[in-house]
Design an enzyme around this catalytic site. Structure first.
Site, PDB file in Angstrom:
ATOM      1  N   PHE A 169      -2.625 -15.271 -46.636  1.00  0.00           N
ATOM      2  CA  PHE A 169      -3.440 -15.985 -45.650  1.00  0.00           C
ATOM      3  C   PHE A 169      -2.643 -16.910 -44.746  1.00  0.00           C
ATOM      4  O   PHE A 169      -3.214 -17.501 -43.835  1.00  0.00           O
ATOM      5  CB  PHE A 169      -4.518 -16.808 -46.353  1.00  0.00           C
ATOM      6  CG  PHE A 169      -5.392 -15.977 -47.212  1.00  0.00           C
ATOM      7  CD1 PHE A 169      -6.196 -15.000 -46.652  1.00  0.00           C
ATOM      8  CD2 PHE A 169      -5.387 -16.137 -48.581  1.00  0.00           C
ATOM      9  CE1 PHE A 169      -6.997 -14.211 -47.452  1.00  0.00           C
ATOM     10  CE2 PHE A 169      -6.190 -15.361 -49.388  1.00  0.00           C
ATOM     11  CZ  PHE A 169      -6.992 -14.387 -48.823  1.00  0.00           C
ATOM     12  N   ASP A 174      -3.407 -18.822 -63.161  1.00  0.00           N
ATOM     13  CA  ASP A 174      -2.551 -17.754 -62.617  1.00  0.00           C
ATOM     14  C   ASP A 174      -1.074 -18.074 -62.856  1.00  0.00           C
ATOM     15  O   ASP A 174      -0.247 -18.007 -61.941  1.00  0.00           O
ATOM     16  CB  ASP A 174      -2.834 -17.550 -61.120  1.00  0.00           C
ATOM     17  CG  ASP A 174      -2.298 -16.201 -60.617  1.00  0.00           C
ATOM     18  OD1 ASP A 174      -1.982 -15.324 -61.452  1.00  0.00           O
ATOM     19  OD2 ASP A 174      -2.195 -16.034 -59.384  1.00  0.00           O
ATOM     20  N   LYS A 194       2.499 -25.434 -45.701  1.00  0.00           N
ATOM     21  CA  LYS A 194       1.812 -24.147 -45.881  1.00  0.00           C
ATOM     22  C   LYS A 194       0.632 -24.145 -44.915  1.00  0.00           C
ATOM     23  O   LYS A 194      -0.294 -24.953 -45.057  1.00  0.00           O
ATOM     24  CB  LYS A 194       1.357 -24.048 -47.344  1.00  0.00           C
ATOM     25  CG  LYS A 194       0.729 -22.746 -47.730  1.00  0.00           C
ATOM     26  CD  LYS A 194       0.619 -22.681 -49.268  1.00  0.00           C
ATOM     27  CE  LYS A 194      -0.317 -21.620 -49.745  1.00  0.00           C
ATOM     28  NZ  LYS A 194      -0.341 -21.494 -51.203  1.00  0.00           N
TER      29      LYS A 194
HETATM   30  N1  ATP Z   1       6.856 -25.309 -51.595  1.00  0.00           N
HETATM   31  C1  ATP Z   1       7.549 -24.255 -51.187  1.00  0.00           C
HETATM   32  N2  ATP Z   1       8.861 -24.357 -50.905  1.00  0.00           N
HETATM   33  C2  ATP Z   1       9.569 -23.268 -50.505  1.00  0.00           C
HETATM   34  N3  ATP Z   1       9.060 -22.048 -50.352  1.00  0.00           N
HETATM   35  C3  ATP Z   1       7.747 -21.876 -50.623  1.00  0.00           C
HETATM   36  C4  ATP Z   1       6.921 -22.964 -51.052  1.00  0.00           C
HETATM   37  N4  ATP Z   1       5.670 -22.500 -51.258  1.00  0.00           N
HETATM   38  C5  ATP Z   1       5.708 -21.187 -50.963  1.00  0.00           C
HETATM   39  N5  ATP Z   1       6.950 -20.811 -50.579  1.00  0.00           N
HETATM   40  C6  ATP Z   1       7.387 -19.468 -50.166  1.00  0.00           C
HETATM   41  O1  ATP Z   1       6.405 -18.920 -49.320  1.00  0.00           O
HETATM   42  C7  ATP Z   1       5.895 -17.685 -49.849  1.00  0.00           C
HETATM   43  C8  ATP Z   1       4.396 -17.610 -49.570  1.00  0.00           C
HETATM   44  O2  ATP Z   1       3.745 -18.594 -50.320  1.00  0.00           O
HETATM   45  P1  ATP Z   1       2.154 -18.669 -50.423  1.00  0.00           P
HETATM   46  O3  ATP Z   1       1.813 -19.705 -51.440  1.00  0.00           O
HETATM   47  O4  ATP Z   1       1.561 -18.792 -49.064  1.00  0.00           O
HETATM   48  O5  ATP Z   1       1.752 -17.247 -50.834  1.00  0.00           O
HETATM   49  P2  ATP Z   1       1.843 -16.491 -52.222  1.00  0.00           P
HETATM   50  O6  ATP Z   1       1.243 -17.336 -53.284  1.00  0.00           O
HETATM   51  O7  ATP Z   1       3.250 -16.030 -52.445  1.00  0.00           O
HETATM   52  O8  ATP Z   1       0.989 -15.230 -51.912  1.00  0.00           O
HETATM   53  P3  ATP Z   1      -0.572 -15.086 -51.806  1.00  0.00           P
HETATM   54  O9  ATP Z   1      -1.144 -16.320 -51.210  1.00  0.00           O
HETATM   55  O10 ATP Z   1      -0.654 -13.925 -50.900  1.00  0.00           O
HETATM   56  O11 ATP Z   1      -1.002 -14.814 -53.218  1.00  0.00           O
HETATM   57  C9  ATP Z   1       6.248 -17.723 -51.329  1.00  0.00           C
HETATM   58  O12 ATP Z   1       6.446 -16.440 -51.834  1.00  0.00           O
HETATM   59  C10 ATP Z   1       7.529 -18.548 -51.351  1.00  0.00           C
HETATM   60  O13 ATP Z   1       8.635 -17.680 -51.094  1.00  0.00           O
END
Ligand code: ATP
Length: 279
Positions: A20, A134, A38
């Site tokens: 998303f 999760d 994010k």
């Molecule tokens: N706090 C953070 N610091 C650095 N990188 C991050 C952080 N949070 C997320 N990421 C990176 O961004 C990517 C996307 O994160 P996000 O939480 O939006 O989605 P996700 O949990 O991986 O996937 P989905 O929401 O589709 O289940 C992650 O796979 C990670 O590589």
């Protein structure tokens, strides 16, 4: 992007992408600290879906849980017509999934340190009435000081002492049998999933697996925990004892987070050895 966000932060390059939204690196000039932001595009989420509820729950839950040294802290939150923006702790690109894939197995002392930090994060969540639901290596991040940061509270749920939760959430290898069986469940589903993570760190493969989602679910429901000698021959009895107590199908006998934190394998930093290890 929100004007208020841009007034306060210098947003730079994209560092990740989920279903998303997009995650960017950003700088707060007043303190010189880098964070991650994010940004979730509201149009990608249909208003009445479960996903929409989860998106709104995540900042609420992060706000309640912050600050904790082992949980992604929420520093700021902005909402405009098109996006939600969560300013959170910045982590490195190497999450636990990446570490396990590149290193195959993780030595006991390092696994114990990771497990101790993960379960401390879970104990904090559970003490405030939040179940993560999760737990998996992809949601276990590390900051630049190699400190574990539990992330992705999009599936988390509030629970009340003595009340059970329902609804199938989680990821096949990691989900607890009572969730798959469609029964009501409690926060100990997180202890089960943390047990799966521990098994994977020590063995390099999951305890319950199959070639399809249905086969994986069948294996989880049977919950027949095995320690193949070719891999577990060199793993301590204390580590196996803890795994049995975390991956226990009987929820009333499964350890709580506090019991895990008191287990000798955790308190000794993965160094506990018993007579069984000498024979
Ligand atoms: N706090 C953070 N610091 C650095 N990188 C991050 C952080 N949070 C997320 N990421 C990176 O961004 C990517 C996307 O994160 P996000 O939480 O939006 O989605 P996700 O949990 O991986 O996937 P989905 O929401 O589709 O289940 C992650 O796979 C990670 O590589």
């Amino acid at each position: 992007m929100s004007e208020a966000l841009h007034r306060n932060y210098q947003v730079s390059e994209e560092i990740g992408r989920g279903r998303f939204g997009v995650v960017f690196r950003c700088l707060l000039p007043v303190n010189g600290v880098y964070y991650a932001v994010k940004s979730i595009e509201k149009s990608l989420v249909s208003a009445d879906s479960l996903d929409a509820q989860c998106l709104l729950t995540e900042p609420k839950i992060l706000h309640l849980l912050s600050p904790h040294p082992n949980i992604i802290n929420l520093h700021d939150f902005y909402e405009d017509e098109t996006h939600l923006h969560m300013v959170i702790d910045l982590c490195s690109s190497s999450d636990l999934h990446h570490r396990v894939v590149t290193r195959r197995v993780i030595p006991e002392p390092e696994s114990a340190s990771i497990m101790c930090q993960l379960v401390q994060a879970l104990a904090h969540c559970h003490s405030l009435g939040v179940a993560h639901r999760d737990i998996k290596p992809d949601n276990i991040l590390f900051d630049d000081r190699n400190r574990l940061k539990l992330a992705d509270f999009g599936s988390a749920e509030f629970f009340k002492e003595g009340q059970l939760m329902s609804g199938v959430v989680g990821t096949p290898y990691y989900v607890a049998p009572e969730v798959l069986a469609g029964r009501d469940y409690c926060e100990k589903v997180d202890v089960w999933s943390a047990g799966v993570v521990l098994y994977i760190m020590l063995a390099g493969f999951p305890p319950f697996y199959g070639d399809s989602a249905v086969e994986i679910f069948d294996a989880v429901l049977r919950a027949n925990l095995r320690f193949p000698a070719r891999v577990f021959g060199s793993v301590s009895s204390a580590a196996k004892d803890l795994l049995r107590r975390m991956l226990c199908k009987d929820v009333s006998r499964r350890f709580s987070t506090e019991q895990v934190l008191r287990h000798p394998w955790i308190t000794s930093g993965g160094g506990a050895r018993t007579v069984a290890d000498l024979t």
